[in-house]
Design a protein around this motif. Structure first.
Motif, PDB file in Angstrom:
ATOM      1  N   GLY A 112       6.181  -1.459   2.354  1.00 47.80           N
ATOM      2  CA  GLY A 112       4.744  -1.709   2.392  1.00 47.80           C
ATOM      3  C   GLY A 112       3.947  -0.644   1.683  1.00 47.80           C
ATOM      4  O   GLY A 112       2.852  -0.904   1.184  1.00 47.80           O
ATOM      5  N   SER A 113       4.475   0.569   1.626  1.00 45.85           N
ATOM      6  CA  SER A 113       3.718   1.653   0.994  1.00 45.85           C
ATOM      7  C   SER A 113       3.542   1.417  -0.497  1.00 45.85           C
ATOM      8  O   SER A 113       2.508   1.780  -1.056  1.00 45.85           O
ATOM      9  N   LEU A 114       4.516   0.814  -1.146  1.00 44.33           N
ATOM     10  CA  LEU A 114       4.377   0.520  -2.574  1.00 44.33           C
ATOM     11  C   LEU A 114       3.195  -0.413  -2.805  1.00 44.33           C
ATOM     12  O   LEU A 114       2.359  -0.169  -3.674  1.00 44.33           O
ATOM     13  N   LEU A 115       3.099  -1.462  -2.020  1.00 46.33           N
ATOM     14  CA  LEU A 115       2.002  -2.411  -2.162  1.00 46.33           C
ATOM     15  C   LEU A 115       0.664  -1.751  -1.848  1.00 46.33           C
ATOM     16  O   LEU A 115      -0.315  -1.937  -2.576  1.00 46.33           O
ATOM     17  N   VAL A 116       0.612  -0.965  -0.790  1.00 45.50           N
ATOM     18  CA  VAL A 116      -0.632  -0.291  -0.415  1.00 45.50           C
ATOM     19  C   VAL A 116      -1.039   0.723  -1.481  1.00 45.50           C
ATOM     20  O   VAL A 116      -2.216   0.841  -1.820  1.00 45.50           O
ATOM     21  N   GLU A 117      -0.069   1.436  -2.039  1.00 39.76           N
ATOM     22  CA  GLU A 117      -0.381   2.402  -3.087  1.00 39.76           C
ATOM     23  C   GLU A 117      -0.923   1.716  -4.336  1.00 39.76           C
ATOM     24  O   GLU A 117      -1.825   2.245  -4.989  1.00 39.76           O
ATOM     25  N   VAL A 118      -0.408   0.548  -4.665  1.00 40.47           N
ATOM     26  CA  VAL A 118      -0.915  -0.182  -5.829  1.00 40.47           C
ATOM     27  C   VAL A 118      -2.319  -0.716  -5.551  1.00 40.47           C
ATOM     28  O   VAL A 118      -3.219  -0.598  -6.392  1.00 40.47           O
ATOM     29  N   ILE A 119      -2.535  -1.290  -4.368  1.00 39.50           N
ATOM     30  CA  ILE A 119      -3.836  -1.875  -4.036  1.00 39.50           C
ATOM     31  C   ILE A 119      -4.932  -0.815  -4.002  1.00 39.50           C
ATOM     32  O   ILE A 119      -6.027  -1.023  -4.513  1.00 39.50           O
TER      33      ILE A 119
END
Length: 177
Positions: A112-119
Motif C-alpha cells: 500500500g505504501s507504493l500506491l500512497v507514495e505515488v498518490i
C-alpha cells in the motif's frame, strides 16, 4: 476521505509533498506541526486499508474458533457467553491473528505504501524500490529488499514473543530439537 479532506471540497490537508513552501521559515514546533499536517492523509489512507484487512483476519479467526467443539462443551457446562468468548475463544483466536499479523502487516503496509507514495507525491522506500526494479538498479533493489526482509523478521519475532503474553502455556524455552 482524500477527496473531501484534501481535495477540492474542504481543502483541509495538502495532497502533495511532506512540507510546505515556507517550511524553512517556520519555528521548530511549526515545522513539526507542518510535517504532521502533511502526513495526515497518507497515514489515514494506509490505516484504513490495514484496518480493513486486520478486521477481516480477526473476524474469520473468531468465526472458526466459535464453531469448534470445545466452545459447544463450554456452553453445555453452563458457562455464560461472555465467559466462553473471553476465557476460551479469545485466547485461541488471537493466536491465529498474531500468527498471521506479521505477514499481513508487512505485505499490506509496503504494498500500500507504493500506491500512497505515488498518490501523495512522497519519496519513500516503496517508490524507490519500485523505480530501482524498473531501472535495474540492483544495489538499491538488494538494499531495499534487505530492509524489508529485516523489518519482516523483526515483526515476526515480536509476534512470536507476544504469543507468550496471549497464552502463557506456550513456552519456547522448553522446546527441544
Amino acid at each position: 476521505i482524500v477527496v473531501f479532506a484534501g481535495g477540492s471540497y474542504l481543502d483541509w490537508f495538502p495532497l502533495r509533498g511532506l512540507t510546505s513552501n515556507n517550511f524553512d521559515e517556520l519555528s521548530w514546533s511549526g515545522k513539526i506541526l507542518d510535517y504532521f499536517w502533511h502526513l495526515a492523509l497518507p497515514v489515514t489512507a494506509l490505516v484504513i486499508g490495514n484496518f480493513a484487512t486486520m478486521t477481516l483476519l480477526t473476524k474469520n479467526s473468531f468465526l472458526d474458533e466459535i464453531n469448534k467443539q470445545y466452545v459447544v462443551t463450554a456452553k453445555a457446562k453452563g458457562l455464560t457467553n461472555r465467559r466462553v468468548l473471553y476465557g476460551h475463544v479469545f485466547r485461541n483466536a488471537m493466536l491465529l491473528v498474531i500468527a498471521g499479523f506479521p505477514s499481513a502487516f508487512i505485505g499490506i503496509f509496503f504494498t500500500g505504501s507504493l500506491l500512497v507514495e505515488v498518490i501523495f507525491s512522497l519519496d519513500g522506500l516503496g517508490l524507490m524500490s519500485f523505480e530501482a526494479a524498473i531501472n535495474r538498479d540492483y544495489p538499491v533493489v538488494f538494499g531495499t529488499l534487505f530492509i524489508f526482509t529485516l523489518l519482516g523478521l523483526i515483526v515476526k519475532l515480536i509476534g512470536d514473543l507476544t504469543y507468550t503474553l496471549v497464552d502463557p502455556r506456550i513456552d519456547f524455552a522448553s522446546r527441544e530439537h
